[in-house]
Design an enzyme around this catalytic site. Structure first.
Site, PDB file in Angstrom:
ATOM      1  N   HIS B 270      38.474  37.507  31.614  1.00  0.00           N
ATOM      2  CA  HIS B 270      37.046  37.768  31.391  1.00  0.00           C
ATOM      3  C   HIS B 270      36.846  38.716  30.201  1.00  0.00           C
ATOM      4  CE1 HIS B 270      32.819  38.259  32.835  1.00  0.00           C
ATOM      5  NE2 HIS B 270      32.939  39.424  32.238  1.00  0.00           N
ATOM      6  N   GLU B 271      37.504  39.847  30.254  1.00  0.00           N
ATOM      7  CA  GLU B 271      37.352  40.817  29.161  1.00  0.00           C
ATOM      8  C   GLU B 271      37.938  40.253  27.872  1.00  0.00           C
ATOM      9  OE1 GLU B 271      35.328  43.070  29.881  1.00  0.00           O
ATOM     10  OE2 GLU B 271      35.464  42.870  32.067  1.00  0.00           O
ATOM     11  N   HIS B 274      35.247  38.372  26.132  1.00  0.00           N
ATOM     12  CA  HIS B 274      34.399  39.307  25.367  1.00  0.00           C
ATOM     13  C   HIS B 274      35.107  39.733  24.078  1.00  0.00           C
ATOM     14  CE1 HIS B 274      31.164  39.962  28.244  1.00  0.00           C
ATOM     15  NE2 HIS B 274      31.978  40.384  29.197  1.00  0.00           N
ATOM     16  N   GLU B 300      28.302  37.366  27.755  1.00  0.00           N
ATOM     17  CA  GLU B 300      28.778  36.881  29.059  1.00  0.00           C
ATOM     18  C   GLU B 300      29.183  35.415  28.976  1.00  0.00           C
ATOM     19  OE1 GLU B 300      29.320  38.284  32.234  1.00  0.00           O
ATOM     20  OE2 GLU B 300      29.293  40.120  31.075  1.00  0.00           O
TER      21      GLU B 300
END
Lengths: 506, 506
Positions: B270-271, B274, B300
């Site tokens: 997830h990170e 980003h 997101e």
């Protein structure tokens, strides 16, 4: 508004103004900390750029018309002038910074900054390739700037005084000449006697010790000296350093090399000494520009006191020996306390300052002091410097660098324009010895250390030195703590006593 | 000077002005990074104070007469107005920030900031003690401020639009109502079907996995997605997050819990999503205010695309299965790829948003969206909110919080005044699904993933999204990348297809 009320009002305005200055300075420090401990290589350039912007902004604030207005008003006689020691110190420090820099034309500051930025890279290559000739033209220009800056800044007796004062307030060539004369006359002969004995250090110091074991030793050292990890942390960096943001945020670093575990042990003690100074400041200066050590010399006195005076004493190791032995396990074979103590104090003339033992260290500094003093007052050809450097090493340490990389090119300071900085390293040791003498007049220092009551000594340091932060100048600190001015005799006597005993000299 | 030359000159002045603004913003970010990843507990207070000073200074710069002067001049028609997309975006963003905030009286901003600072502590205690009544009066005041601010900021149709636009430019209640109607009508029934099947996830997910093994998995994930560690690093923090300073300094964090290793695996993905967005920006916006993602929603979309669309696909795990198995060793017993894929996609209605699976996640957001919308346009008693919250959970997720701690008190956002933020989480998933559809029209996405050529997909993301940073608004990005406006049908269809297949529904 009464005159006194007006003075107070101006003081409040100055303090509000400095809050922003302080935030900028702390931001610079935080990016610098990050770059040295964490930042990925690819980020260095953009971080450096941000540091440059913050630094320029802080500098502009230190010489702005706004701050000049406050300082002029607060520099008038009472009742305008500040009353408390804290307010006086704030005005004194701001005034000094203003006076020292506002005369320098902005164009020259910019040109100098660019020169220094470029010099750093050139010096690194020159050192790697052992090519002094590559660095010499940059050094020549930097010296030229330093001479001009000394004139802008102003001085009473010697141009070098203007630079010395930047790192050690009120330090002068006159005082340092007296100091180094003592070192020259008494330490050099002592070293010669010791060298003749030819007693080698223990080989255990080069045994491999895992990083995990070294980390446990770091923890033992930090716990023993009372470094508060709720207000600090230990990180790793290429070269150990301490960064004090405010008294509740004081950080140290070390480095771990498997084949020289003592390096990290004494780095932690050294940086721990700096850190105690920063952690023990009084609450009433927290978050002000006084919330930091007063000078390089006083700071080094605290790190060297912990590292050398305490940390290389038999009594310190007696107190931690059981824990030390439990951590180190069988890594070093059968090691006796006697052998350990001798080895951590072994004297051996060497070429590299940062690896020098306690006795030869001031001789390395003396070489640099004498050269810098000459450079600032005479016309020297930069080509002659390596020869002058090498001659002084022969005279004071009895050895000659085989090349410039291990000679004149070894330190970062000159490429960074830090002329006047070196003496503070030796002054630190001298202050430390004088503090020790004052302490001994009040308590049995080494009995306390041996009995695990080191805190009695650090309490004294906090009371006499740490809590004041930057409120008092170094000479006031020395006088208040020891009852007299800097007196090199304490230092030389300390070295004579300690090393005569270790080497069994009469 | 010609009018165009004058426009260019003003643009240069604005950019110089913004360099300092940027340095202040980066300093705030660096202290925030440090506080969450490294700073000792005792330093939090003084760091918060510095962040406050930097933040106030940056805010003052964003509404100063100086910036207003530049913006007014650059807002005139051509030839004064900027020509390039980059310059236009800089002016657009500064103008917006100025317009949104300069109307709010300074006294109200201060009062609000103090309220929010106090609320945070109150909310933490209220959640711990399951005592909504303690937090309610603070929430009531915060809602009052938000309503007033919406009026100061201004809006066309709905007061909530003013707040939505702060996190997702040009987002409105009108658009979100259409979006959530789709979610309500199609995801809620799908969830009900799946819940009835009662198929449990694999127990292996709770097997203990050592931190060292989890760290190796993190490294595998970072390598697989192409996160550049020369311009980034992975640290640990209580809650995972990404911090992009500039494209060459993009950092992520994760957390390691021995009994839920999947949490850190998917946090890194997830990170990492980003982080790719931040690392892949084009060089020509480096160090400007455009050197960051454009909105929460687009950000997101990138994290959820990597975590869910790619990272929970069978093909992704087929490609890393040999390496994954080698690292995980025997920790999980005999684990089949099928069981693994089912478990990382298992659906189970739950109470806590941040632990929700991919299908139920938008329902958690819908609850908050509907409540926030109501709060901003109607008069609600704060005492009624827990009841309203619980009813919506019953309706959409089929479960009811047994207490407010696992209900209305679970999120930090409201105590921090972040009204309008939640929808961006769901929008991110919707954007991601729409990007996937556009990608599929150009390439066989999952065949590439399976064959270890994920870079073909991230190249597309860089080209269409990442490189633009903040140059274009979200709706322009979506149109440029997918050829049409946001269309929730892609998202709902994606969920229907994926979960029907996983659960073997018709």
């Amino acid at each position: 508004m009464s005159n006194q009320a007006q003075g107070l009002d101006t003081m409040t305005k100055l303090k509000n103004y400095l809050e922003k200055y302080y935030a900028l300075a702390m931001s610079e420090a935080m990016f610098s900390w990050d770059m040295q401990t964490a930042a990925p290589r690819g980020a260095w350039e953009s971080i450096s750029k941000i540091i440059g912007i913050l630094s320029a902004e802080a500098f502009a604030m230190s010489i702005s018309p706004e701050i000049k207005g406050y300082l002029d008003e607060l520099s008038q006689p009472a009742p305008f002038s500040p009353v408390s020691d804290i307010d006086k110190a704030i005005v004194r420090i701001c005034r000094k910074q203003y006076d020292q820099t506002h005369n320098i034309p902005v164009a020259e500051i910019r040109e100098y900054s660019e020169l220094v930025a470029a010099s750093d890279g050139v010096w690194r290559v020159a050192r790697e390739e052992n090519d002094y000739g590559r660095f010499a033209p940059y050094l020549e220009k930097i010296i030229g700037f330093k001479k001009k800056f000394a004139e802008y800044i102003g001085y009473k007796d010697h141009p070098y005084d203007a630079l010395l004062d930047m790192y050690e307030p009120d330090m002068t060539v006159a005082k340092l000449d007296v100091f180094f004369a003592q070192v020259r006359e008494r330490v050099v002969p002592l070293l010669q006697k010791i060298t003749k004995l030819n007693k080698p250090a223990g080989a255990f110091a080069k045994q491999p010790v895992s990083k995990a074991v070294q980390e446990a030793l770091s923890a033992l050292m930090m716990r023993t000296i009372g470094y508060d990890l709720n207000r600090g942390l230990l990180a790793e960096s290429a070269h150990p350093f301490t960064m004090g943001f405010s008294k509740d945020n004081v950080r140290i670093t070390t480095h771990y090399h498997e084949d020289k575990f003592l390096s990290s042990v004494f780095s932690v003690l050294h940086e721990g000494g700096h850190a105690l100074y920063e952690q023990n400041k009084s609450d009433d200066i927290k978050g002000t520009i006084l919330d930091t050590g007063i000078s390089m010399g006083i700071h080094e006195s605290q790190s060297r006191f912990l590292e050398n005076v305490i940390g290389r004493s038999r009594e310190f190791w007696q107190s931690v020996w059981p824990e030390f032995s439990a951590i180190i396990g069988g890594c070093l074979g059968e090691l006796s306390l006697d052998e350990f103590i001798f080895t951590i104090n072994a004297v051996e003339p060497s070429l590299i300052r940062i690896e020098a033992d306690e006795l030869t260290y001031p001789l390395h500094i003396m070489v640099r002091y004498e050269l810098e003093k000459t450079l600032m007052s005479q016309v020297c050809a930069v080509e002659d410097l390596p020869r002058m450097w090498n001659e002084k090493y022969r005279e004071y340490l009895g050895i000659v660098p085989p090349d410039d990389a291990s000679g004149i090119l070894q330190d970062v300071h000159w490429s960074g324009g830090m002329f006047g900085y070196f003496p503070s390293y030796a002054l630190g040791s001298a202050y430390a010895a004088q503090f020790l003498a004052a302490l001994k007049a009040e308590m049995d220092v080494f009995a306390l250390v041996r009995d695990g009551r080191l805190y009695k000594i650090t309490d004294w340091l906090r009371e006499k030195i740490h809590r004041h932060g930057s409120v008092y100048t170094p000479d006031v600190i020395i006088r208040q703590a020891t009852g007299q001015d800097l007196n090199a005799d304490y230092y030389v006597k300390y070295l004579e006593d300690k090393f005569s005993k270790i080497y069994g000299l009469a």
